[in-house]
Every structure is written in structure tokens, then in C-alpha cells.
Design a protein around this motif. Structure first.
Motif, mmCIF file in Angstrom:
data_model
loop_
_atom_site.group_PDB
_atom_site.id
_atom_site.type_symbol
_atom_site.label_atom_id
_atom_site.label_comp_id
_atom_site.label_asym_id
_atom_site.label_seq_id
_atom_site.Cartn_x
_atom_site.Cartn_y
_atom_site.Cartn_z
ATOM 1 N N ARG A 579 23.675 -8.953 -20.237
ATOM 2 C CA ARG A 579 23.470 -7.826 -21.153
ATOM 3 C C ARG A 579 23.947 -8.124 -22.705
ATOM 4 N N SER A 580 22.968 -7.516 -23.657
ATOM 5 C CA SER A 580 23.202 -7.436 -24.872
ATOM 6 C C SER A 580 23.870 -6.081 -25.239
ATOM 7 N N ASP A 581 24.117 -5.736 -26.528
ATOM 8 C CA ASP A 581 24.546 -4.491 -26.894
ATOM 9 C C ASP A 581 23.421 -3.415 -26.748
ATOM 10 N N GLU A 582 22.128 -3.664 -26.738
ATOM 11 C CA GLU A 582 21.141 -2.970 -26.503
ATOM 12 C C GLU A 582 20.654 -2.874 -25.009
ATOM 13 N N TYR A 583 20.306 -1.842 -24.574
ATOM 14 C CA TYR A 583 20.340 -1.467 -23.279
ATOM 15 C C TYR A 583 19.175 -2.320 -22.736
ATOM 16 N N ASP A 584 18.115 -2.214 -23.215
ATOM 17 C CA ASP A 584 16.816 -2.796 -22.892
ATOM 18 C C ASP A 584 16.512 -4.406 -23.051
ATOM 19 N N THR A 585 17.663 -5.007 -23.543
ATOM 20 C CA THR A 585 17.454 -6.373 -24.110
ATOM 21 C C THR A 585 18.664 -7.256 -23.431
ATOM 22 N N PHE A 586 18.137 -8.358 -22.971
ATOM 23 C CA PHE A 586 19.188 -9.350 -22.486
ATOM 24 C C PHE A 586 19.083 -10.802 -22.958
ATOM 25 N N TRP A 587 20.038 -11.302 -22.739
ATOM 26 C CA TRP A 587 20.372 -12.804 -23.178
ATOM 27 C C TRP A 587 19.995 -13.597 -21.792
ATOM 28 N N ALA A 588 19.158 -14.566 -21.863
ATOM 29 C CA ALA A 588 18.922 -15.256 -20.617
ATOM 30 C C ALA A 588 18.612 -16.984 -20.919
ATOM 31 N N VAL A 589 19.735 -17.489 -20.193
ATOM 32 C CA VAL A 589 19.738 -18.732 -20.392
ATOM 33 C C VAL A 589 18.985 -19.775 -19.370
ATOM 34 N N ARG A 590 18.186 -20.683 -19.824
ATOM 35 C CA ARG A 590 17.052 -21.536 -19.014
ATOM 36 C C ARG A 590 17.829 -22.564 -18.296
ATOM 37 N N GLU A 591 17.200 -23.129 -17.567
ATOM 38 C CA GLU A 591 17.799 -24.354 -16.649
ATOM 39 C C GLU A 591 18.200 -25.430 -17.494
ATOM 40 N N ASP A 592 17.638 -25.412 -18.838
ATOM 41 C CA ASP A 592 18.106 -26.523 -19.693
ATOM 42 C C ASP A 592 19.033 -26.230 -20.839
ATOM 43 N N ASP A 593 19.473 -24.889 -20.286
ATOM 44 C CA ASP A 593 20.558 -24.370 -21.190
ATOM 45 C C ASP A 593 20.224 -23.836 -22.542
ATOM 46 N N LYS A 594 18.879 -23.786 -22.686
ATOM 47 C CA LYS A 594 18.270 -23.195 -23.782
ATOM 48 C C LYS A 594 18.007 -21.719 -23.804
ATOM 49 N N LEU A 595 18.239 -20.759 -24.815
ATOM 50 C CA LEU A 595 18.284 -19.342 -24.965
ATOM 51 C C LEU A 595 16.890 -18.606 -25.062
ATOM 52 N N ASP A 596 16.752 -17.693 -24.054
ATOM 53 C CA ASP A 596 15.603 -16.573 -24.147
ATOM 54 C C ASP A 596 16.056 -15.322 -24.338
ATOM 55 N N ILE A 597 15.059 -14.392 -25.028
ATOM 56 C CA ILE A 597 15.911 -12.980 -25.389
ATOM 57 C C ILE A 597 14.502 -12.217 -24.579
ATOM 58 N N VAL A 604 9.166 -11.678 -24.188
ATOM 59 C CA VAL A 604 10.365 -12.719 -23.928
ATOM 60 C C VAL A 604 10.311 -13.433 -25.258
ATOM 61 N N ILE A 605 11.275 -13.638 -25.804
ATOM 62 C CA ILE A 605 11.435 -14.468 -27.251
ATOM 63 C C ILE A 605 11.928 -15.636 -26.904
ATOM 64 N N ASN A 606 11.171 -16.902 -26.842
ATOM 65 C CA ASN A 606 11.752 -18.094 -26.256
ATOM 66 C C ASN A 606 12.180 -18.687 -27.747
ATOM 67 N N THR A 607 13.475 -19.385 -27.541
ATOM 68 C CA THR A 607 13.856 -20.128 -28.562
ATOM 69 C C THR A 607 14.145 -21.641 -28.076
ATOM 70 N N GLU A 608 14.408 -22.491 -28.982
ATOM 71 C CA GLU A 608 14.821 -23.784 -28.764
ATOM 72 C C GLU A 608 16.166 -24.145 -28.987
ATOM 73 N N TYR A 609 16.974 -23.351 -28.972
ATOM 74 C CA TYR A 609 18.301 -23.301 -29.264
ATOM 75 C C TYR A 609 19.241 -23.213 -28.122
ATOM 76 N N TYR A 610 20.166 -24.027 -28.067
ATOM 77 C CA TYR A 610 21.355 -24.019 -26.881
ATOM 78 C C TYR A 610 22.258 -23.024 -26.935
ATOM 79 N N TYR A 611 22.257 -22.495 -25.680
ATOM 80 C CA TYR A 611 23.375 -21.309 -25.685
ATOM 81 C C TYR A 611 24.643 -21.791 -25.588
ATOM 82 N N CYS A 612 25.504 -21.123 -26.349
ATOM 83 C CA CYS A 612 27.090 -21.519 -26.217
ATOM 84 C C CYS A 612 28.045 -20.368 -25.738
ATOM 85 N N GLN A 613 27.851 -19.108 -26.261
ATOM 86 C CA GLN A 613 28.585 -17.933 -25.761
ATOM 87 C C GLN A 613 27.970 -16.648 -26.724
ATOM 88 N N LEU A 614 28.571 -15.648 -26.003
ATOM 89 C CA LEU A 614 28.232 -14.556 -26.598
ATOM 90 C C LEU A 614 29.350 -13.948 -27.668
#
Length: 649
Positions: A579-597, A604-614
Motif C-alpha cells: 500500500r501507499s499513503d493513497e488508498y487507490d495507489t500501490f507500490w509493485a515490485v516486478r520479478e527483476d526488482d524494478k518498481l511499478d506504480i 500502471v506507471i512503469n519505471t526503470e528504477y530498482y526498488y529499495c524500500q518505502l
């Protein structure tokens, strides 16, 4: 023949036998008081007085019928003194430590005196040449029996198993039987063969005794006067500016008892105290309390034996069978059992027996994590009230157990629960049984919702449901209304605001189960055999809008965002969805550890950044451009980065 003459002509052996039987009945009554309801304190005091009367009669008959028994008579006189001291301290002392010490010390003294007194009478039996050998053996056996009793006590105190506790009971029974044999020997060969002599008092001794009794009587009257006469203190009730708020003074600091009340009354109700004339360290000093309502100007006077504790609704128990309001006016009368007490020696015996089987495998092994808070002898609810769902739960000092009364003051259950939780406002409550050996769940009427003994219970208030586990490993699911679900269930942890369980077949095949999720009034909101976990959080109105489902059909346990019908909002599975701080929005980590919103509308907002922590508030995620990079940044739920990258220190 006058009653007095009949009294002095009673067979001394019969009186001694009556003493033995009475002491045995006394012991049986008190031991039974651990396993069931004990006698009231008043009845125990009556038993003290009856015993004192029997012992007094016995020692008087000893010295009146034969002066050679005077030593034994003096020992039994000392037993009377020990009982009198014990009754006096337990009745008038206000300090449990003094009462407990008095019972322990006097009990040991009485046992020693009784042992020596009977041994002295047995020794006198040796004067009869015809039965000399019998009395030599009798005295030896008297020592042996008591040695075995003491040995069993020491063994039980060291090992603490039920078997050895029963061994103590057995040795006490043997002692009773042997005591009867001793009494019979004394009756036949000692008391019956002594020549009675004229009983005469030395006039000086008579005068000394009368003076002594008079001094004791005057001292007792003075004690009663000092014990029941109270004086005011010199502490005044002041506001923050030092202004006097009441003419009433107190011995202790004024106590604000309005902290559970609504804001308007929090600082308007105070308790003051007065103290009796006994010295503070005497063991007999006591306080009484009075109530002051600054809003209404009411002062009740020092009429309460304990400090009142008001709940949110503005009522408090007065320790004398009444609930009173903020002006001290009676609003409800409760049953006598709430006020009833048992004696100090019964409490001590209960504790000793309870500790006596401490090492049994099935005793004292209950782990209870439920919240329970008690104020003024009543359990408070989650709303800081005494009454909810038409009932209140009282704690009775009669047997240190909990019971239930109705909102009308009627008794629903006797005090039969060792533990009672008020966390769910008495709609359903976790309890333990009388001797704290089994857990249970009861409704507001004290009726059990289970037909078996669980070893653990867990409640899910968000779904009004609870699960209990048996020692066999089987777990059952039950609604708050007592309705049970068919099948065996295993709880799934960390599911948010919903309650999730794996439902197994009767054979508990761990490869075959259905995931079931509940919310609201034990409503089944999701069921599937494709997922191993379901997570959901309600919005500000308590409404659910999504599920985060963990798949069980692949080895990576991918997570999916789904609607309440189980339809996937985003078809792609993720390594982790948070979950994020917004009820309708979520942080999603792909199999390659990259982040989607991702959002509930499916975008879906695809990013090319690697997720570390919230971040702590879940409004941002810490990311980096590559796994090897030492540069970090934060991204928000719209995909925006902070102005500058930074290197981790």
C-alpha cells in the motif's frame, strides 16, 4: 441438674474426641474450598470461636478432674491464645502481610502445642502399670505419624506434583484415624482411672485473673474507639492559582477520579480521605473516602471503604454493594456475592494447593494475551465502562474469581472464572475456568460457545469471528453468535483488515485447501483454491475495494491486485505489492526488482528504477538506477523524483 453442672460432668474423652472431629471437619471444609466455593469469612470466624469454646472446655475439664494434667491444660490454653490472636489480627488489621504472617506463625505454633499437649497426656498414661507398654508404643507411633506428615509436606513443597499433594491428604487422614485411636486409649486408660479431686481456685489467682481480664477488656474498648474514630487531614484542594476550591480537607492528596469521564466532568469530581486514630505503622490504620463534586457542590462525607473509580458513563462501585453516580447517589444495588469475602487462612490454603501441583503438565500452562483491566472491583470494557451488552463483570474477593451480573443488578453467574477479558465489551469473552486449567469463550450470559477445551484462541474483531486450536492440531472457526463453521481451519497471518483462513478437508491434507476471507459480521467475502493469502484494507468509511492476492500456482508466489469479485485489476503478477499513503495507489515490485506504480482503475506507471524500500509514511519509495549503484533517490506515487540523487552514508 443445672447446665453448668452438666457441662463440668461431661466425659473428658468425649470432649477431646469432639475436638479432633471438629478440627478434621474444619480442615475438610477449607480444602474443599479450593476445589469449589469456600465458606464466607463470617462462617470461618464462627468456626474459630467454636474451636476456642471446645478447647476451653477441654482444658477446664483437664484441670478440674485431675491436677496432674495441668501442664497439658496450659498448652491448650496457649492454643486458645493463638486462635484469639489470629482472629483479632485477621479481623481488624488492614494489611494483608500482617494477616498472612499471623496465620502462618499461629498455625505452626498451634500444631506444636497440640502435638506436645497430646504427647504429655500419653506420657501420663504410662503411670497405669497395666498398659505401660501400650502407651510406650503409642507415644512412639505418635512421633512417627507426625514425622511422616511433616515429611510429606516437605516432599510436596520441593516436588510440587499432584501425586504428592494427594500423599499429603492421605497422611492427614492417617493422622486423623490415629488421633481417634489415641483419644480412645486416653479415654479408657487415663481419663477414666483418674480420681477426681475437689476443684479449688486460689483466691489470689482468681483476683489476678479477673484484673487481667479487666485490663484486656479496657484495652479492647480503647482499641475499638481508636480504630473506628476518624480525623480529617490538613491538605486543601487548590486550583492552579492556589485558590481553595473546597472547605473539605484530606489526609492524602485529593484524587481526581474523573479521568475516564467526558471532558466537561474530568476536573470536577475529587476524592478526599480521613484516617482513624491508630498509628500509621501499627498495622491497624485505615482510610475512609469521601466524594466532592465541585459542579454540584455535593460532599458525601467519608462513607466509602475504598477509592471510587468512575467509568465513562459516570458511575462507580462503592465497595458496599452499590453503584453510585457523580453525586454519590445510589443508582444500582448488586448481589451480596460481589462484596463477600473468605478468610485469610482460606486464601493462603488456596495459594498453597495451587502451587502444590505447579509442575503438573496440564496446570498453569495457559498463555493469555487478551487485555483485561479492572477498576474498583469491576472489569472495564474497551469503552472504559462497566456495563456493556446488558452486563458487567465483577471480581469477587470471596474466591478471587470473576462472575457476571445484569444491568439490573441480578446475578447471572457465580464467581467461577479465574480470568475474564473485557476487550470485546462482554459480547464474547475469553475466560479460564475455576482452577485456571482450561480456556473457554463465553457470551454475555456466561454460556460457553465451545464444547471442547482449546489450548489457544485468537479473535478477529474486524470479522466478528474467532478461531481456537486443539492439542490434536485441529483448529475450529466460530462466529461471535456461537455458530460454528464446518471443516478445519488454519489462520493466515497479516491479512490487513480482513480475517483469512485456509480451510482443509477433514484429513487435514496440507496440499488441498481453500482460502477463505471474512469481513463485517462474519461474512464470507472471498473464497478460492488458487491463492494462499488475501490482503485488504478498508477505506475511511469501512468499505473494502480491493484484494492483494498471493498465488499458490507458481513457485514464485506472485501477488495480484484484484477487485472484490476476484477479477484481476492488473493482469501482471508482482514479486510484492504494498500500500501507499493513497488508498487507490500501490507500490509493485516486478520479478527483476524494478518498481511499478499501480492504481485501482487499472493504470500502471512503469519505471526503470530498482526498488529499495518505502518511506515511513508510504508516500515515497527509495530507488536506485542499478543494483550496483550507490546513488539513491525517492519517487512519489505520480512517478516524480526528488531533485538530487544522494549517496548512502
Amino acid at each position: 441438674m443445672k447446665f453448668k453442672d452438666k457441662l463440668w460432668n461431661l466425659p473428658i474423652g468425649i470432649v477431646l474426641g469432639g475436638y479432633v472431629v471438629f478440627c478434621s471437619i474444619n480442615a475438610i471444609v477449607h480444602v474443599a474450598g479450593f476445589y469449589t466455593y469456600p465458606i464466607f469469612e463470617q462462617m470461618d470466624i464462627a468456626m474459630y470461636l467454636i474451636k476456642i469454646a471446645i478447647v476451653w472446655l477441654f482444658k477446664e475439664l483437664l484441670v478440674r478432674k485431675d491436677r496432674r494434667f495441668s501442664f497439658a491444660a496450659k498448652l491448650f490454653t496457649m492454643i486458645i491464645a493463638c486462635d484469639a490472636i489470629e482472629v483479632f489480627l485477621c479481623t481488624f488489621s488492614n494489611y494483608p502481610t500482617i494477616k498472612n504472617d499471623a496465620v502462618y506463625i499461629m498455625f505452626v505454633c498451634k500444631c506444636i502445642l497440640e502435638f506436645c499437649g497430646i504427647a504429655s497426656l500419653i506420657e501420663d498414661g504410662k503411670l497405669n502399670v497395666e498398659v505401660y507398654e501400650d502407651f510406650v508404643k503409642l507415644k512412639q507411633n505418635w512421633f512417627i505419624v507426625h514425622g511422616l506428615v511433616i515429611g510429606s509436606f516437605i516432599l510436596e513443597a520441593c516436588i510440587k506434583y499432584t501425586f504428592f499433594l494427594y500423599l499429603v491428604y492421605l497422611m492427614l487422614i492417617i493422622r486423623f484415624v490415629f488421633f481417634i485411636v489415641v483419644v480412645n486409649y486416653l479415654r479408657k486408660h487415663v481419663f477414666s482411672y483418674q480420681l477426681p479431686i475437689e476443684y479449688e481456685y486460689n483466691p489470689k489467682i482468681r483476683i489476678i485473673k479477673r484484673v487481667g481480664y479487666g485490663v484486656l477488656f479496657i484495652a479492647f474498648i480503647c482499641f475499638l474507639f481508636m480504630n473506628y474514630t476518624y480525623k480529617n487531614g490538613d491538605i486543601q484542594l487548590l486550583d492552579e492559582n492556589g485558590n481553595v476550591l473546597s472547605e473539605q480537607t484530606s489526609v492524602e492528596d485529593f484524587r481526581n477520579v474523573g479521568y475516564y469521564l467526558p471532558d466537561s466532568n474530568q476536573y470536577s469530581v475529587y476524592l478526599y480521605s480521613v484516617k482513624n486514630l491508630m498509628p500509621s505503622r501499627s498495622g491497624f490504620s485505615r482510610l475512609k473516602y469521601g466524594l466532592i463534586n465541585l459542579k454540584t457542590g455535593v460532599s458525601t462525607g467519608p462513607i466509602y471503604n475504598g477509592p471510587l473509580e468512575f467509568d465513562y458513563s459516570g458511575i462507580a462501585y462503592d465497595y458496599d454493594r452499590h453503584f453510585v453516580d457523580l453525586n454519590g447517589k445510589e443508582v444500582l444495588k448488586v448481589p451480596y456475592i460481589v462484596k463477600a469475602r473468605t478468610s485469610t487462612r482460606q486464601k493462603i490454603l488456596n495459594d498453597l494447593i495451587s502451587e502444590g501441583n505447579l509442575n503438573d503438565s496440564e496446570r498453569h500452562r495457559l498463555l493469555i494475551w487478551e487485555y483485561s483491566h479492572e477498576d474498583g472491583q469491576f472489569v472495564t470494557t474497551s469503552k472504559n465502562t462497566y456495563f456493556e451488552n446488558g452486563v458487567a463483570v465483577y471480581h469477587s474477593y470471596y474466591n478471587d474469581r470473576y462472575g457476571i451480573i445484569s444491568e439490573n443488578g441480578d446475578l447471572i453467574t457465580m464467581p467461577k472464572f479465574r480470568y475474564f477479558s473485557g476487550q470485546r465489551d462482554f459480547e464474547v469473552s475469553m475466560v479460564s475456568n475455576y482452577n485456571n486449567t482450561e480456556l473457554d469463550v463465553v457470551n454475555s450470559k456466561g454460556e460457553s460457545l465451545l464444547n471442547e477445551s482449546p489450548n489457544e484462541i485468537k479473535f478477529y474483531d474486524e470479522a466478528r469471528i474467532f478461531i481456537y486450536g486443539l492439542r490434536s492440531g485441529i483448529e475450529r472457526l466460530v462466529k461471535y453468535n456461537g455458530e460454528k463453521f464446518e471443516g478445519n481451519f488454519h489462520q493466515v497471518e497479516k491479512c490487513g483488515d480482513i480475517a483469512c483462513f485456509a480451510k482443509y478437508d477433514d484429513d487435514i491434507d496440507y496440499d488441498k485447501y481453500t482460502l477463505e476471507a471474512f469481513y463485517g459480521d462474519a461474512e464470507l467475502i472471498f473464497s478460492s483454491d488458487k491463492y494462499s493469502k488475501c490482503f485488504a484494507k478498508a477505506d475511511s468509511d469501512g468499505k473494502l475495494n480491493y484484494f492483494i492476492l498471493t498465488s499458490r500456482e507458481d513457485d514464485n508466489y506472485r501477488q495480484y491486485l484484484a477487485d472484490l469479485n476476484g477479477n484481476l485489476i492488473v493482469s501482471e503478477g508482482y514479486k510484492d505489492i504494498s500500500r501507499s499513503d493513497e488508498y487507490d495507489t500501490f507500490w509493485a515490485v516486478r520479478e527483476d526488482d524494478k518498481l511499478d506504480i499501480i492504481r485501482l482503475d487499472g493504470s500502471v506507471i512503469n519505471t526503470e528504477y530498482y526498488y529499495c524500500q518505502l518511506s515511513g509514511d508510504r508516500s515515497q519509495a527509495r530507488i536506485k538506477e542499478s543494483k550496483e549503484s550507490n546513488l539513491y533517490n525517492y519517487i512519489d506515487t505520480n512517478g516524480n523524483l526528488e531533485p538530487a540523487w544522494y549517496e548512502e552514508q
